[in-house]
Design an enzyme around this catalytic site. Sequence first.
Site, PDB file in Angstrom:
ATOM      1  CG  ASP A  66       4.394  -5.620  -4.463  1.00  0.00           C
ATOM      2  OD1 ASP A  66       3.013  -4.947  -5.019  1.00  0.00           O
ATOM      3  OD2 ASP A  66       4.453  -6.140  -3.325  1.00  0.00           O
ATOM      4  CB  SER A  73       3.588   7.155   0.965  1.00  0.00           C
ATOM      5  OG  SER A  73       3.441   6.026   0.298  1.00  0.00           O
ATOM      6  CG  LEU A  75      10.047   6.680  -1.783  1.00  0.00           C
ATOM      7  CD1 LEU A  75      11.439   7.421  -2.270  1.00  0.00           C
ATOM      8  CD2 LEU A  75      10.576   5.575  -2.483  1.00  0.00           C
ATOM      9  CD  GLN A  76       7.579   5.122   7.279  1.00  0.00           C
ATOM     10  OE1 GLN A  76       7.468   4.623   6.286  1.00  0.00           O
ATOM     11  NE2 GLN A  76       7.564   5.082   8.379  1.00  0.00           N
ATOM     12  NE  ARG A  77       5.883   1.531   4.941  1.00  0.00           N
ATOM     13  CZ  ARG A  77       5.168   2.034   3.897  1.00  0.00           C
ATOM     14  NH1 ARG A  77       5.563   3.425   4.178  1.00  0.00           N
ATOM     15  NH2 ARG A  77       4.358   2.151   3.510  1.00  0.00           N
ATOM     16  CE  LYS A  90       4.592  -0.628  -3.268  1.00  0.00           C
ATOM     17  NZ  LYS A  90       4.694  -1.189  -2.334  1.00  0.00           N
ATOM     18  CG  ASN A 135      -4.177  -8.616   2.771  1.00  0.00           C
ATOM     19  OD1 ASN A 135      -4.990  -9.383   2.319  1.00  0.00           O
ATOM     20  ND2 ASN A 135      -3.458  -8.011   1.306  1.00  0.00           N
ATOM     21  CB  CYS A 197       1.181   0.093   7.846  1.00  0.00           C
ATOM     22  SG  CYS A 197       1.880  -1.374   8.316  1.00  0.00           S
ATOM     23  CB  CYS A 343      -0.933  13.302  -2.044  1.00  0.00           C
ATOM     24  SG  CYS A 343      -1.003  11.617  -3.167  1.00  0.00           S
TER      25      CYS A 343
END
Length: 385
Positions: A66, A73, A75-77, A90, A135, A197, A343
Site C-alpha cells: 500500500d 475519512s 476511519l469510518q471503515r 498505511k 480500481n 467509494c 477538509c
Amino acid sequence: MNPADIHFSKEESARYNRHIILPEFGLQAQQKLKAAKVLVVGAGGLGSPVLLYLAAAGVGTIGIVDFDTVDDSNLQRQVLYSIEDIGKPKAEAARQRLEALNPHLKFNIHNTLLTAQNAMELVKEYDVVADGTDNFATRYLVNDACVLLDKPNVYASIFLFEGQVSVFNLKDIDGDVGPNYRDLYPVPPAPGAVPSCAEAGVLGVLPGIIGSMQALEVIKVITGIGETLSGRFYIFDALSFESRTFTIKRNPDNPLNGKNPTINELIDYEQFCGVQTAVAPIKEITAKELYELQISGGDFQLIDVREPHEYDMANIGAVLIPLNTIAENVHQIDRNKRVVLHCKTGSRSGAAIRQLEKLGFNNLYNLKGGIVNYINEIQPGLMKY
C-alpha cells in the site's frame, strides 16, 4: 518450508489452541498457516479485516502492499487504524498494529504502488495473494501476475451496500486450474462507469463483512479445509441481507490461459482500462496565502467539505458542503472566481476537486494541510485536533 517441520512455542500453542482442537483443522492446518506467505494488496477497507484475521490466525509471513497514508475519512471503515495513525503510511501503521496483535509473525512492508514494473517480483515471493484493491487497473494487474506466476488470487470488492468474493486461479487436487478474473470480466467497464467509494460512498461495516470472508477463503486455500469459492462468485447485499452464488467457468478465449493465449507478460493496465495517466496536479494554496486573502477582502469562495459535526468543532467561515453531497450542490459553487476547498488535512477536499474537475471546474484550489495546518499556523487557539 515443510509444514511438518514447524514447531510452536508454548505461547503460540496457547494462542492457537482453539484452532488446534478443531477436528477438521488441527495441528497440521495450523502448521500450514505458519509456513505460508500471503501478500495482501491494499491495506484499506478490505485489507484491514483481512490483515487482522490472517495475523490473528497465525499466517507466518504477511506482505502488505500500500502506498497511501491514513486519512481521517478512512476511519469510518478501516478498523486497522486509529486517530493516532492519521498521516502515517498505511503499510507502516498496519505493521505496528499487527505486531501488537501477534508478535510471532513476519511482516514484509511494501510501501509502494503496485505496478506492471514491480508486480512480478513482489508476487513471486508469496504463496497466496489477497486482492483488496479498489480500481480495475490494479485488479487486472494482480490477476495477470497471479496467473503468469501460477499463484491463487483471493478476490473481494465492495461498492455501496454490496460485496463480492471469489477465488481465482486455484489448482485443484487433480491439477486443474480454476477460472480467473478475466474469465469473469473479459473487458473492463468504460472509464467512469463505476464510481469509486470516495465518489459514491460505502457502508462502513460492509468491508468488515466481506474482508472477513476473504480472509476465510485465504485460510481455506492455505490449509485445504472445506470448499473454496474457486469456480464460484459470491455476492452479498447488506440492505436485504441476501446473497447469491454464481458458477464461473474457464473461458477458452481468455487471453492469459485460454486455447490461444496472447498475453505472456504484464501489460499497460492504465491504458487497458482507459485510465487517463497524465492527470494535472491539483492547484494548492497555503494557510498563509488563504489568510492574506481573508484579511485583504479578496474575491474568492471558501468551501469546507468535512462533516457537520467537524464543522461545529471548528470552522474558518467556509460554506459547508460535505464531500458526499458535492454532486448535488454543484449549483452553490462559483465558476467565475477562485474557489478554495478544505477538509481536515487536504485529502477529502482533493477528492472533491477531482470530482468537480470532471464537471468542468478549473478554478479550484486545495488548502494545503487542511484546517489542521491553518489552525497551527494562523489560529492556534481555534481548536486542537
